[in-house]
Design a protein around this motif. Sequence first.
Motif, mmCIF file in Angstrom:
data_model
loop_
_atom_site.group_PDB
_atom_site.id
_atom_site.type_symbol
_atom_site.label_atom_id
_atom_site.label_comp_id
_atom_site.label_asym_id
_atom_site.label_seq_id
_atom_site.Cartn_x
_atom_site.Cartn_y
_atom_site.Cartn_z
ATOM 1 N N PHE A 146 0.827 -1.207 0.000
ATOM 2 C CA PHE A 146 0.000 0.000 0.000
ATOM 3 C C PHE A 146 0.866 1.263 0.000
ATOM 4 C CE2 PHE A 146 -2.190 3.493 2.085
ATOM 5 C CZ PHE A 146 -3.317 3.598 1.283
ATOM 6 N N ASN A 147 1.885 1.311 0.865
ATOM 7 C CA ASN A 147 2.717 2.511 0.948
ATOM 8 C C ASN A 147 3.458 2.785 -0.352
ATOM 9 O OD1 ASN A 147 1.964 3.256 3.521
ATOM 10 N ND2 ASN A 147 3.636 2.180 4.510
ATOM 11 N N SER A 148 3.959 1.750 -1.014
ATOM 12 C CA SER A 148 4.657 1.986 -2.272
ATOM 13 C C SER A 148 3.702 2.523 -3.336
ATOM 14 C CB SER A 148 5.370 0.726 -2.744
ATOM 15 O OG SER A 148 4.443 -0.282 -3.042
ATOM 16 N N GLU A 149 2.503 1.972 -3.403
ATOM 17 C CA GLU A 149 1.520 2.455 -4.381
ATOM 18 C C GLU A 149 1.028 3.868 -4.041
ATOM 19 O OE1 GLU A 149 0.506 1.166 -7.221
ATOM 20 O OE2 GLU A 149 1.646 -0.686 -7.034
ATOM 21 N N SER A 150 0.764 4.129 -2.757
ATOM 22 C CA SER A 150 0.258 5.454 -2.390
ATOM 23 C C SER A 150 1.332 6.529 -2.581
ATOM 24 C CB SER A 150 -0.271 5.467 -0.959
ATOM 25 O OG SER A 150 0.768 5.353 -0.029
ATOM 26 N N ASN A 151 2.596 6.200 -2.331
ATOM 27 C CA ASN A 151 3.670 7.177 -2.545
ATOM 28 C C ASN A 151 3.790 7.549 -4.014
ATOM 29 O OD1 ASN A 151 4.295 7.325 0.161
ATOM 30 N ND2 ASN A 151 5.926 5.812 0.036
ATOM 31 N N SER A 152 3.659 6.578 -4.906
ATOM 32 C CA SER A 152 3.739 6.901 -6.334
ATOM 33 C C SER A 152 2.529 7.741 -6.768
ATOM 34 C CB SER A 152 3.864 5.632 -7.176
ATOM 35 O OG SER A 152 2.716 4.844 -7.079
ATOM 36 N N CYS A 153 1.360 7.474 -6.205
ATOM 37 C CA CYS A 153 0.172 8.276 -6.529
ATOM 38 C C CYS A 153 0.326 9.710 -6.021
ATOM 39 C CB CYS A 153 -1.088 7.654 -5.938
ATOM 40 S SG CYS A 153 -1.597 6.147 -6.747
ATOM 41 N N LYS A 154 0.843 9.855 -4.799
ATOM 42 C CA LYS A 154 1.056 11.198 -4.255
ATOM 43 C C LYS A 154 2.032 11.985 -5.114
ATOM 44 C CE LYS A 154 2.008 10.061 0.022
ATOM 45 N NZ LYS A 154 2.289 10.094 1.457
ATOM 46 N N SER A 155 3.131 11.361 -5.524
ATOM 47 C CA SER A 155 4.119 12.055 -6.358
ATOM 48 C C SER A 155 3.488 12.497 -7.676
ATOM 49 C CB SER A 155 5.304 11.157 -6.689
ATOM 50 O OG SER A 155 5.723 10.435 -5.623
ATOM 51 N N LEU A 157 0.282 13.095 -8.306
ATOM 52 C CA LEU A 157 -0.672 14.185 -8.086
ATOM 53 C C LEU A 157 0.041 15.504 -7.797
ATOM 54 C CD1 LEU A 157 -3.414 12.357 -5.990
ATOM 55 C CD2 LEU A 157 -3.606 13.191 -8.343
ATOM 56 N N LEU A 158 1.100 15.463 -7.006
ATOM 57 C CA LEU A 158 1.853 16.683 -6.716
ATOM 58 C C LEU A 158 2.445 17.274 -7.991
ATOM 59 C CD1 LEU A 158 3.702 15.719 -3.424
ATOM 60 C CD2 LEU A 158 1.975 17.493 -3.687
ATOM 61 N N GLU A 159 2.994 16.430 -8.850
ATOM 62 C CA GLU A 159 3.582 16.905 -10.096
ATOM 63 C C GLU A 159 2.500 17.424 -11.049
ATOM 64 O OE1 GLU A 159 5.889 14.919 -13.835
ATOM 65 O OE2 GLU A 159 6.470 14.237 -11.826
ATOM 66 N N LEU A 160 1.405 16.694 -11.160
ATOM 67 C CA LEU A 160 0.310 17.078 -12.062
ATOM 68 C C LEU A 160 -0.287 18.421 -11.676
ATOM 69 C CD1 LEU A 160 -1.723 16.266 -14.348
ATOM 70 C CD2 LEU A 160 -3.121 15.298 -12.527
ATOM 71 N N LEU A 161 -0.475 18.639 -10.395
ATOM 72 C CA LEU A 161 -1.151 19.851 -9.923
ATOM 73 C C LEU A 161 -0.189 20.955 -9.507
ATOM 74 C CD1 LEU A 161 -3.855 17.990 -7.834
ATOM 75 C CD2 LEU A 161 -4.058 18.888 -10.153
ATOM 76 N N GLU A 162 1.104 20.734 -9.753
ATOM 77 C CA GLU A 162 2.130 21.718 -9.405
ATOM 78 C C GLU A 162 1.990 22.162 -7.962
ATOM 79 O OE1 GLU A 162 1.758 24.898 -12.215
ATOM 80 O OE2 GLU A 162 1.831 23.528 -13.924
ATOM 81 N N GLY A 163 1.688 21.232 -7.086
ATOM 82 C CA GLY A 163 1.381 21.560 -5.704
ATOM 83 C C GLY A 163 2.439 21.150 -4.714
ATOM 84 N N ASP A 164 2.095 21.392 -3.466
ATOM 85 C CA ASP A 164 2.941 21.013 -2.340
ATOM 86 C C ASP A 164 2.011 20.643 -1.191
ATOM 87 O OD1 ASP A 164 5.237 20.531 -0.962
ATOM 88 O OD2 ASP A 164 5.644 22.625 -0.465
ATOM 89 N N TYR A 165 2.546 19.881 -0.236
ATOM 90 C CA TYR A 165 1.730 19.492 0.914
ATOM 91 C C TYR A 165 1.383 20.713 1.752
ATOM 92 C CZ TYR A 165 3.176 14.743 -0.091
ATOM 93 O OH TYR A 165 3.395 13.534 -0.702
ATOM 94 N N GLU A 166 0.162 20.711 2.280
ATOM 95 C CA GLU A 166 -0.261 21.784 3.168
ATOM 96 C C GLU A 166 0.442 21.597 4.514
ATOM 97 O OE1 GLU A 166 -4.343 23.989 4.366
ATOM 98 O OE2 GLU A 166 -4.344 21.806 4.474
ATOM 99 N N ARG A 167 0.931 22.646 5.030
ATOM 100 C CA ARG A 167 1.631 22.585 6.322
ATOM 101 C C ARG A 167 0.722 23.030 7.435
ATOM 102 N NH1 ARG A 167 5.149 20.216 3.891
ATOM 103 N NH2 ARG A 167 6.802 21.065 2.658
#
Length: 167
Positions: A146-155, A157-167
């Motif tokens: 799960f963690n390996s798949e979710s990490n690739s999805c997060k990366s 989405l971050l790249e697609l949306l030109e975003g960053d995590y909310e702090r």
Amino acid sequence: MNWWPYEKFSIISPLNPEEVRLRLTEQVSPAFTGSFFEQLTNRYPTPFKGYVNISEFKIEPVVVGRNSFIPFIKGRVEFAETGSCLYITMAMHQEIEYIIIGMAAFLMVAGFGGWIHSSMSDRFDPLSITPFGMLVFIYLIMIYGFNSESNSCKSFLLELLEGDYER
């Protein structure tokens, strides 16, 4: 590292909500409802399947074959001062969670039964704790998958949306 296959996080994107929706729509195909064997071949031209509405989305990554550990991604998009904010939840599919919980319950009952039988016979039998080892092995595979798949999805989405995590 997550200790359970569930994750909540937020992404801040400089894009407005409409641009976010358009970018997500370009990367998401409607879910295919064919037979089991037809789903084993990749019929999707995009990396995700599901749907994207005006303010929310429910998607999952497309894989060739079967992968029980792919995250089911739910999210909503809200307007923010600097663009938009996405509130995202990733979890395993409920059916897979039910199967794993059922297997864990069976292995715990078998393990405790073996342990009680071993302790009543006044001699330790290493085979009696095998269900506990199997339980640990299944848990580690579930968390790693799960963690390996979710990490690739997060990366992605971050790249697609030109975003960053909310702090």
